[in-house]
Write an enzyme that holds these catalytic residues in place. Structure first.
Site, mmCIF file in Angstrom:
data_model
loop_
_atom_site.group_PDB
_atom_site.id
_atom_site.type_symbol
_atom_site.label_atom_id
_atom_site.label_comp_id
_atom_site.label_asym_id
_atom_site.label_seq_id
_atom_site.Cartn_x
_atom_site.Cartn_y
_atom_site.Cartn_z
ATOM 1 N N HIS A 30 0.955 -1.330 -0.109
ATOM 2 C CA HIS A 30 0.186 0.017 0.097
ATOM 3 C C HIS A 30 0.829 1.123 -0.020
ATOM 4 O O HIS A 30 1.542 1.606 0.967
ATOM 5 C CB HIS A 30 -0.975 -0.100 1.249
ATOM 6 C CG HIS A 30 -1.955 -1.113 1.290
ATOM 7 N ND1 HIS A 30 -2.041 -1.702 2.395
ATOM 8 C CD2 HIS A 30 -2.569 -1.713 0.268
ATOM 9 C CE1 HIS A 30 -2.886 -2.814 2.145
ATOM 10 N NE2 HIS A 30 -3.331 -2.613 0.600
ATOM 11 N N GLU B 32 1.795 3.741 3.102
ATOM 12 C CA GLU B 32 2.286 3.157 4.251
ATOM 13 C C GLU B 32 3.831 3.400 4.224
ATOM 14 O O GLU B 32 4.452 2.355 4.233
ATOM 15 C CB GLU B 32 1.727 1.797 4.400
ATOM 16 C CG GLU B 32 0.493 1.566 4.727
ATOM 17 C CD GLU B 32 0.076 0.264 4.161
ATOM 18 O OE1 GLU B 32 0.456 -0.659 4.289
ATOM 19 O OE2 GLU B 32 -1.386 -0.053 4.436
ATOM 20 N N HIS C 205 3.442 -3.450 6.806
ATOM 21 C CA HIS C 205 2.381 -2.423 6.571
ATOM 22 C C HIS C 205 2.254 -1.237 7.526
ATOM 23 O O HIS C 205 3.187 -1.197 8.505
ATOM 24 C CB HIS C 205 0.852 -3.333 6.641
ATOM 25 C CG HIS C 205 0.525 -4.184 5.606
ATOM 26 N ND1 HIS C 205 -0.565 -3.789 4.865
ATOM 27 C CD2 HIS C 205 0.935 -5.342 5.056
ATOM 28 C CE1 HIS C 205 -0.400 -4.765 3.869
ATOM 29 N NE2 HIS C 205 0.197 -5.737 4.068
ATOM 30 N N GLU D 23 2.243 -4.446 11.269
ATOM 31 C CA GLU D 23 1.659 -3.021 11.335
ATOM 32 C C GLU D 23 2.416 -2.091 12.254
ATOM 33 O O GLU D 23 2.650 -2.177 13.281
ATOM 34 C CB GLU D 23 0.137 -3.215 11.731
ATOM 35 C CG GLU D 23 -0.733 -4.301 11.088
ATOM 36 C CD GLU D 23 -1.380 -3.422 9.755
ATOM 37 O OE1 GLU D 23 -0.838 -2.450 9.707
ATOM 38 O OE2 GLU D 23 -2.088 -4.430 8.928
#
Length: 1236
Positions: free
Chosen positions: A938, A941, A1035, A1122
């Protein structure tokens, strides 16, 4: 006296009981009726004349209560009825009726009284006194009877009470009891709808009119009844049709002026609640606006805005005003991205180009983004459409088995042989007489740095490079705006590559020079040359390292200092490529960077004194510019962003989370309302518009970026006032930039509109743009008005980041957190149904922050998070490759594939060189288990890229732990899975308009080449029996704090008895080894939180990397890691601090260290390594700095002091839980800052 009264009560109830038996059998005589009259009269007299004690005595005696109610139910004598109702009124009392009312409710008093009212209403000779007393008692019972309204409807008494109200409009004594009961009726929506049809609204307004200023209790009851009634849309329409809205507004204004001491806030609040219900209808909003209601509410709220006790009124007033303010579309001709990319045809996804509709605002196909209607991955959702929904029906249909994976043939997978040089390029020597010493095997990229060339553009017909730009540009400033001049427009293209020298206006020295691209061979170092790098002095982490190093390192420092002393005192050290370029390199680098007094403690003291981080060698502006020339984009870049060119990082000191003052969001909302009320005060001038730039250039707008440079330092201090305007100037035409339009709305306020992802009409979150022409010490407000998420970390302490060119010239080239009055709230810009998956009526959200610039006429860059561009990655890879120790490290950089736009996707192989070419050492190399890492699928990010940088830094360093890690594992790394999205400033999608993390199940080699070939590598490893020990996809997360991991647990899968996964093998029903690494990271990293980790497997996530690699490739330890954009709330030294690039890079280090904990268990080796720990030594239940691997692993395995896992596993989609809270935002526009 008390005894005699008590005994008399007992005697009276005994007499009543005897007669009650006859009454039940209908055997009562006239004498019995007289006796009942007498007994009930005496009981009433005792209860009304004696103290509370006797009333409580009767209530506590259940038999007596039932006897009174039975008498009331069975008698028809009016005197007895009146006496009995009076007894009930005395029993329930006037104050503190709770327990007594509950006793009567449990004895069915409510139904009996309703039946009495119905009988009395049917009788033409009914007693009004009895009816009023019955309503008095019912008013008390309604507080404790949950089914009160339903019982009233079933007993047919609704209209009876309404008629009594109409007949007693001027009798305030009776009216209060009647309205209390009627209010309880209308609490039920069915009753409210029915009573509205029976014309109950006009009597309420007549009651309000009669009350005036005296009868406030009755007025409050009437207003509450209207509030209940107008919750029905039909009743609200009747109120509007009766032209009652002006009356309500005038009444509110009157009470606002009269109630100066705020004693009747409840009356004003009730009036606002009625208006709030009415304005749910379009006709109601129009009626309020026509009655000048917005101005009335705005003025009244402004008068009390500083009064805390009036907060509830101000909140309601703001909700009503925002409803009534006109809903506008975004000031755009089309929602589709300003930039489009022609996509290749695909047999797998033949509708892949549906999103290319070039229609206007409402012309976009609802299926323009194939991922738009799917569940979000392990990052939070982009808007409410990604909210986790109930898939129980789908699960029931096919819950017995997982989706069948797409399989490639072994012959097809053999194409990946070339990406495993460690297996096929090193041949053992049988007769090796050489000693067992380290050997050097040539590694690295096939194409050397000096031979970087621009490949022909492989893309189909798209945008083309213009020979002239669509805006003016000054060669002395490098500035562009929307002030158009034909002469400059024609000549710009020929002049954009002129040489330029920047002068530091504060010191008068030459500080920066770029002479166009370095494409000539003389500008690049020869492949064999290994230039000497002079270490930057701005790195605080490097400073702490230098203090810990021995004499050998000190001697190196002296050499570096002697080299830097030959340069100008106003420039820092750079790359000395050769003697001919020494002067050029000196001019290229910026002023020396002084070390910060506040250093970020990353506990590096535990490392070896001989270590040397690869981070010391980054960054090189010359190399960056060279790499930028080969970067291909969808749209044309105007410049190189200065922070990227100089390698900007976060500041070295900690930055606390933002704690905003009470009412900030409310103030911002009222400022927006003021803009609508007073449009004459709004400037409303477009000062930056990418669409206009593209339209003016037309087909000549080409994305060639080979001649890029940066002249920001030249522009410092020059005020540009195009057309006499002193507005700010904006620019986002550089790599990863995102700003579509800037509108000057007030003197120091700007509305900003972000560009959606390429080929889509949504995904607005990432922003990165330049701003200039500012005045120092003036607060500028920036409103990003097309955000889509229901909530944001901007409401919970996060600040955007800013980079100042002036500060960089003063030796502080850092990104730092900035802004005040930061909040995030719903605005009045409507979203097209095509952009919301068909949902109508949704609006955008505003992220607003105020920035006070420190330097006059500065050039600053603002971004959502610390940028990390594709060119930055390419630069770092080039420098890593150049300066690593090839005698110890096997490093190979290869191009996995090309993206749709034509950018090469690097894949890295990192391990330790074999000690010799003897068969045992080569076999040892080939037998090492694999670790597969990927990131940046993504593009918004960027935090994941900083973690990846820290990981690679550690793996290529000289630390003993890094060497041991290389000797233990082979690392396959794809550091950037979505280069096209990163380059073009997208937030979530690739240029193919798809979320690539939704295509792992069946990727298309044309539309999703990076996913197709990354999965191909994994399938190849599976085929040759080299399934990775760990897979981790890096991420970023925008709704949570800390860094955490998502894994896969079969017992928490959406599939009952999920056995098609690697954790269910043999006789073991579950292998829990996937939990070990997250536990270790929780113990070793101050920014990693086990509490946020989760291992749920959802059906909606079956096509994501984590689940596909787990289920199809067979990797038990398949993770998504994350990283928060915001900060840390885990207890420890970083609690309530913003996350920084140093913390993110350190997380990469800690991740590598955590892998060594797996080493002793899974590699068959017994060596243990102790690590320095970053947790507070005073923190309870945390390992100490001297903890070794055995103790640490034991703690991790035993779950010492970790939360209950079963309580954690259900929390994977907590990011979606916020959507439930966000329903408040949809309806009531509540403010987080005021609640917290």
């Amino acid at each position: 006296m008390e005894r005699s009264a008590g005994s008399r009560l007992q005697t009276l109830f005994q007499q009543l009981e005897k007669i009650g038996g006859k009454q039940a059998r209908n055997q009562t005589s006239t004498d019995d009726v007289q006796t009942i009259r007498y007994v009930t009269s005496k009981i009433y007299q005792i209860l009304s004349s004696q103290e509370k004690l006797h009333r409580d005595t009767v209530i506590k005696n259940t038999g007596w209560v039932e006897l009174v109610l039975a008498t009331l139910k069975n008698t028809s004598d009016r005197t007895v009825l009146l006496n009995t109702v009076q007894i009930l009124a005395e029993m329930v009392g006037k104050t503190q009726v709770g327990k007594r009312a509950s006793v009567l409710v449990s004895a069915n008093a409510t139904n009996i009284l309703f039946q009495l009212i119905y009988r009395e209403a049917e009788d033409q000779l009914s007693s009004e006194e009895t009816m009023m007393l019955a309503h008095f008692v019912l008013g008390k019972l309604a507080q404790k009877d949950r089914k009160f309204a339903t019982k009233a409807r079933l007993n047919l008494v609704l209209l009876i009470t309404l008629n009594l109200i109409k007949n007693n409009l001027y009798n305030f004594k009776n009216l209060q009891s009647l309205l209390q009961v009627f209010k309880a009726y209308t609490n039920n929506s069915v009753n409210a709808s029915y009573l509205g049809k029976q014309n109950s609204i006009p009597p309420m307004f007549r009651v309000i009119q009669q009350c005036g200023r005296k009868h406030t209790a009755i007025l409050k009851l009437a207003l509450d009844i209207l509030t209940n009634l107008t919750k029905s849309r039909n009743n609200a329409a009747r109120t509007i049709g009766g032209e009652h809205v002006p009356h309500l507004l005038s009444l509110y204004h009157e009470w606002h002026q009269l109630d100066t001491k705020h004693r009747h806030i409840n009356l004003r609040k009730a009036l606002l609640n009625i208006l709030k219900n009415i304005t749910n209808l379009r006709s109601g909003r129009k009626a309020l606006a026509d009655a000048n209601g917005i101005q009335i509410l705005y003025d009244s709220a402004q008068e009390v805005i500083d009064c805390r006790e009036m907060e509830s009124l101000i909140l309601l007033a703001s909700v009503i005003m925002r409803k009534c303010c006109p809903r506008n579309k975004l000031p755009l001709d089309k929602l589709q991205s300003a930039f489009t990319q022609e996509l290749p045809e695909s047999e797998l996804y033949p509708t892949g180009q549906d999103g290319m509709n070039e229609a206007g605002y409402n012309g976009n196909s609802p299926d323009s983004d194939n991922s738009s209607l799917e569940e979000d991955d392990d990052i939070d959702s982009d808007d409410e459409r990604f909210k986790t929904e109930d898939h129980s029906e789908e699960v029931e249909d096919d819950a017995s088995e997982a989706p069948e994976p797409y399989k490639r043939t072994p012959e097809d997978l053999r194409m990946y042989d070339t990406f495993f040089p460690e297996l096929f390029e090193i041949e053992p020597q049988e007769d090796d007489d050489e000693p067992s010493a380290s050997i050097y095997i040539p590694t690295g990229n096939v194409d050397s740095f000096g031979n970087v060339t621009s490949d022909p553009d492989p893309r189909p017909g798209g945008l083309r490079m213009p020979t002239a730009t669509s805006y003016t540009s000054s060669k002395s400033s490098g500035y562009s705006s929307l002030h158009y001049d034909n002469a400059d427009y024609e000549s710009y293209g020929a002049n954009r590559s002129d040489s330029a020298t920047a002068i530091n206006l504060k010191t008068g020295t030459s500080v920066f020079s770029l002479d166009g691209p370095l494409s000539q061979s003389s500008k690049a170092p020869p492949p064999s040359a290994k230039p000497k790098l002079i270490q930057k002095s701005n790195s605080s982490s490097s400073s702490s390292l230098r203090k810990a190093k021995g004499n050998k390192k000190m001697s190196k420092e002296k050499k570096k200092k002697s080299s830097s002393s030959s340069l100008s005192s106003s420039v820092s050290a750079g790359l000395r490529l050769n003697e001919m370029e020494a002067e050029y390199c000196s001019a290229l680098c910026i002023t020396p960077f002084p070390s910060s007094s506040k250093e970020l403690d990353l506990d590096r003291e535990g490392y070896s004194s001989e270590e040397e981080d690869m981070d010391q060698y980054l960054h090189c502006p010359i190399r960056f510019q060279e790499m930028a020339g080969a970067t291909k984009s969808v749209f044309r870049f105007e410049k190189l962003a200065y922070p990227d060119l100089v390698g900007g990082k976060s500041v070295s000191h900690l930055e606390g989370l933002y704690h905003r003052k009470f009412g900030v969001q409310r103030v911002k909302v009222f400022e927006d309302i003021d803009r609508m009320i007073h449009p004459e005060h709004v400037i409303d001038r477009v000062v930056y518009d990418v669409d206009t730039i593209v339209a003016r250039a037309s087909s000549a707008y080409s994305p060639s970026n080979s001649n890029l440079s940066n002249r920001d330092q030249m522009r410092i201090g020059s005020r540009l006032e195009a057309g006499g305007s002193s507005s700010l100037r904006f620019n986002s035409q550089f790599e990863s930039g995102n700003l579509r339009k800037a509108i000057w709305v007030r003197e120091f306020e700007y509305d900003l509109i972000l560009n959606p992802d390429v080929n889509t009409n949504h995904h607005h979150q990432w922003f990165y743009f330049e701003v200039s022409n500012m005045i120092a010490d003036v607060p500028y407000r920036f409103n990003i008005v097309n955000c889509e998420k229901l909530n944001s970390q901007f409401n919970f302490g996060m600040k955007p980041v800013m980079f100042s060119v002036s500060d960089a010239m003063d030796g502080k080239p850092y990104w730092f957190r900035t802004g005040s009055s930061i909040c995030y709230y719903k605005n009045h810009f409507t979203r097209s149904a095509q952009a919301t998956g068909g949902v109508k009526g949704k609006t955008y959200y505003t992220a607003t922050f105020t920035v006070t610039f420190k330097n006059d006429k500065d050039i600053c860059y603002l971004a959502y998070h610390y940028p990390y561009t594709f060119t930055t990655l390419q630069t770092h890879l080039s420098l890593w490759e150049q300066y690593l120790d090839h005698t110890q490290i096997f490093f190979r950089k290869q191009t996995l594939c090309n993206t749709i736009t034509g950018n090469g996707v690097p894949v890295l192989t990192i391990t330790a060189q074999p000690k010799s070419l003897a068969k045992e050492f080569v076999d040892d190399l080939r037998s090492r288990p694999y670790i597969f890492l990927s990131g940046r699928v993504h593009p918004g990010e960027s935090n994941s890229s900083w973690v990846m940088k820290g990981t690679i830094d550690f793996l290529l360093s000289k630390r003993p732990a890094a060497q041991l890690l290389r000797e233990t594992f082979i690392f396959k790394i794809v550091p950037m899975l979505n280069p096209d999205g990163v380059i073009n400033g997208c937030h979530r999608c690739s240029t193919g308009a798809e979320d690539l993390n939704r295509r792992w199940d069946n990727p298309c080699p044309r539309l999703h080449p990076t996913i197709y070939h990354s999965k191909g590598l994994l399938q190849y490893m599976q085929m040759i029996g080299k399934v990775p020990l760990v897979f981790c996809d890096y991420h970023g997360h925008s709704r949570r704090k800390n860094i955490f991991i998502y894994g896969c647990c079969p017992t928490l899968s959406y599939i009952p008895n999920d056995t098609k996964n690697p954790a269910c093998t043999g006789n073991k029903t579950e292998d829990n080894s996937f939990k070990t690494l997250p536990r270790i990271l929780h113990l070793t990293s101050p920014v990693f939180s086990w509490q946020n980790c989760s291992f749920v497997v959802e059906k909606a996530k079956e096509t994501t990397a984590r689940v596909v690699v787990w289920r199809q490739i067979g990797v038990i330890r398949s993770y998504t890691m994350e990283s928060s954009y915001c900060g840390i709330d885990k207890d420890g030294k970083y609690k309530d601090q913003h996350i920084s690039t140093f913390m993110l890079e350190e997380m990469g280090h800690r991740f590598c260290e955590g892998l060594l904990r797996l080493r002793t268990r899974f590699s068959g080796k017994d060596q243990a390594v102790s690590f320095p720990f970053t947790e507070d030594t005073n923190s309870p239940n945390e390992p100490t700095q001297g903890s070794g691997s055995d103790e640490l692993l034991a703690e991790a395995d035993e779950d010492i002091n970790l939360p209950d896992e079963q309580n954690l596993y259900g929390a994977e989609d907590e990011e979606y839980d916020e959507d439930d809270d966000d329903e408040l935002y949809e309806d009531d526009e509540t403010y987080d800052d005021d609640r917290n």
